[in-house]
Design an enzyme around this catalytic site. Structure first.
Site, mmCIF file in Angstrom:
data_model
loop_
_atom_site.group_PDB
_atom_site.id
_atom_site.type_symbol
_atom_site.label_atom_id
_atom_site.label_comp_id
_atom_site.label_asym_id
_atom_site.label_seq_id
_atom_site.Cartn_x
_atom_site.Cartn_y
_atom_site.Cartn_z
ATOM 1 C CE LYS A 1 -2.139 -1.436 3.525
ATOM 2 N NZ LYS A 1 -1.555 -2.563 3.739
ATOM 3 C CG ASN B 1 -2.891 2.316 7.825
ATOM 4 O OD1 ASN B 1 -2.956 2.482 8.708
ATOM 5 N ND2 ASN B 1 -1.872 1.535 6.896
ATOM 6 C CG HIS C 1 -4.541 -7.015 10.577
ATOM 7 N ND1 HIS C 1 -3.198 -6.170 11.195
ATOM 8 C CD2 HIS C 1 -3.819 -6.179 9.407
ATOM 9 C CE1 HIS C 1 -2.490 -5.865 11.249
ATOM 10 N NE2 HIS C 1 -3.219 -5.686 9.817
#
Length: 437
Positions: free
Chosen positions: A112, A135, A180
């Site tokens: 990203k 983010n 995650h």
């Protein structure tokens, strides 16, 4: 407007939410489960604050809850609030309700930040007035006061959990793999479902056609879909002997082997970037020229030192299994790799790394941190140490000419470091100290 607004989480995002409401003449209440917070100094004394736990009374009597990304929506108290009909959103959704500027939103398990960085450089070169947030960069609510042609937002799965009508001009999912898993009780399917929400209100949807988890669940006539991939998709790579080219409509337009980009994963990142710049009608010569000289960001396969034939590489940004595999694939021709693994594994399936390392006798593992015991059980020949520093001190006595020392931990850094940047900087400092003696 007499809403009872509760903001949960007093980090950078939480502060931006507080300021947003205060500017609108609304006084929110703030909750944070921690006690020692530097941010309290930034909050006016008249704003109610509850620290040390989640305040049940405030939460269940709220009209609107703004949840910071670090707080799970699956907390029993929040599930109770949701069942009661209390609206729970995050700063991304709040931003979207007031934003009038086109958004390019980028998500994915890996890559990203690199894609945001590549794209922003190319857009700036073409005189687009842009700001980066989400983010990475500014909290999104802080962007509302900055007039731009476009906002480029890096969006995590945590941020996507609380979106409802997040309006996006271009949505991109680079890849989806395990990460995650401690956050998602139903596993990767649940993680994927949150990632896919980025497509919901997008005009253009760009996705990796070779990663089926990235596929939109539904295809709508009013949306445009663009694909990229290693050997499939509208934007793809072409392999010719030892050369790798960018190929569009069966025409080779770039020899990646002559760029400064490192690894096929970065070639794919650029394919995604080019799909976006083509939508924006940026001349390809600008995109290609910029990418010819593009260098990896810090903490991503960053060569930090070369001496006596030994190469030290900082890949601290590798916080999951797939990103570590990418690093090892890039270095597969190396004589011997001393691999530093460890940290907090987020309940991901570390055994997937075992499948990749099978029969690779040139890789020696040193493991540290919370996950070191689990890593040792998977890789019985690995050496378990308490810290990264201890690992480096042991390795320096054993490395030989032609060897590579790779910090690519496959885990989050939060057990022993502030974040991946802190871990990477510590690695750099430790290596520098060794060679300064």
């Amino acid at each position: 407007m007499n809403k009872k607004i509760v903001i949960i989480g007093l980090g950078i995002t939480g502060i931006s939410c507080v300021n947003f409401f205060l500017k609108k003449g609304l006084i929110p209440s703030i909750i944070d489960e921690n006690f020692n917070l530097n941010f309290i100094k930034k909050i006016p004394s008249y704003v109610p604050i509850h620290l040390g736990s989640l305040n049940k009374e405030w939460i269940l009597n709220a009209n609107l809850i703004i949840l910071s990304p670090g707080i799970s929506i699956f907390h029993p108290l929040l599930l109770k609030a949701k069942k009661k009909g209390i609206e729970i959103i995050g700063d991304i959704e709040l931003f979207s309700r007031y934003n009038k500027i086109p958004v390019i939103a980028i998500t994915g398990t890996n890559g990203k930040s690199t894609v945001v960085n590549m794209l922003s450089q190319i857009m700036k070169k073409n005189n687009f007035n842009i700001s980066i947030g989400g983010n990475i960069g500014y909290p999104v609510l802080d962007l509302l006061s900055i007039k731009r042609d476009f906002y480029i937002l890096e969006i995590s799965s945590f941020q996507l959990e609380t979106i409802k009508k997040f309006n996006v001009y271009i949505a991109l999912i680079l890849n989806i793999s395990q990460d995650h898993m401690d956050r998602y009780p139903l596993g990767i399917k649940q993680y994927r479902d949150f990632k896919l929400k980025i497509y919901n209100n997008a005009s253009f949807c760009i996705y990796n056609i070779e990663n089926k988890l990235c596929y939109p669940k539904f295809f709508h006539k009013e949306k445009k879909y663009i694909t990229f991939g290693k050997v499939n998709g509208q934007y793809k790579l072409f392999f010719d002997k030892n050369m790798i080219y960018l190929k569009i409509n069966n025409k080779k337009i770039l020899n990646f082997s002559k760029t400064k980009l490192i690894g096929i994963h970065n070639y794919l990142n650029f394919l995604a970037v080019l799909a976006i710049t083509d939508i924006l009608k940026i001349p390809r010569k600008i995109s290609l020229k910029k990418i010819n000289n593009y260098k990896n960001m810090d903490h991503i396969l960053q060569i930090i030192h070369k001496e006596n034939g030994i190469t030290w590489i900082n890949d601290s940004k590798s916080t999951n299994i797939n990103s570590t595999i990418v690093a090892l694939k890039y270095l597969y021709k190396k004589k011997k790799i001393w691999l530093l693994l460890g940290g907090y594994d987020k309940n991901c399936e570390l055994h997937l790394l075992k499948q990749y390392l099978k029969n690779k006798n040139n890789i020696i593992i040193y493991c540290f941190g919370i996950s070191s015991k689990k890593i040792l059980s998977l890789f019985t020949k690995s050496i378990r140490v308490k810290t990264m520093c201890e690992a480096i001190k042991k390795i320096i006595k054993l490395v030989k000419y032609g060897d590579t020392v790779l910090l690519s931990p496959a885990c989050s850094s939060i057990d022993q470091f502030k974040n991946f940047k802190h871990r990477g900087k510590e690695f750099i400092q430790l290596v520098k100290k060794i060679y300064q003696k």
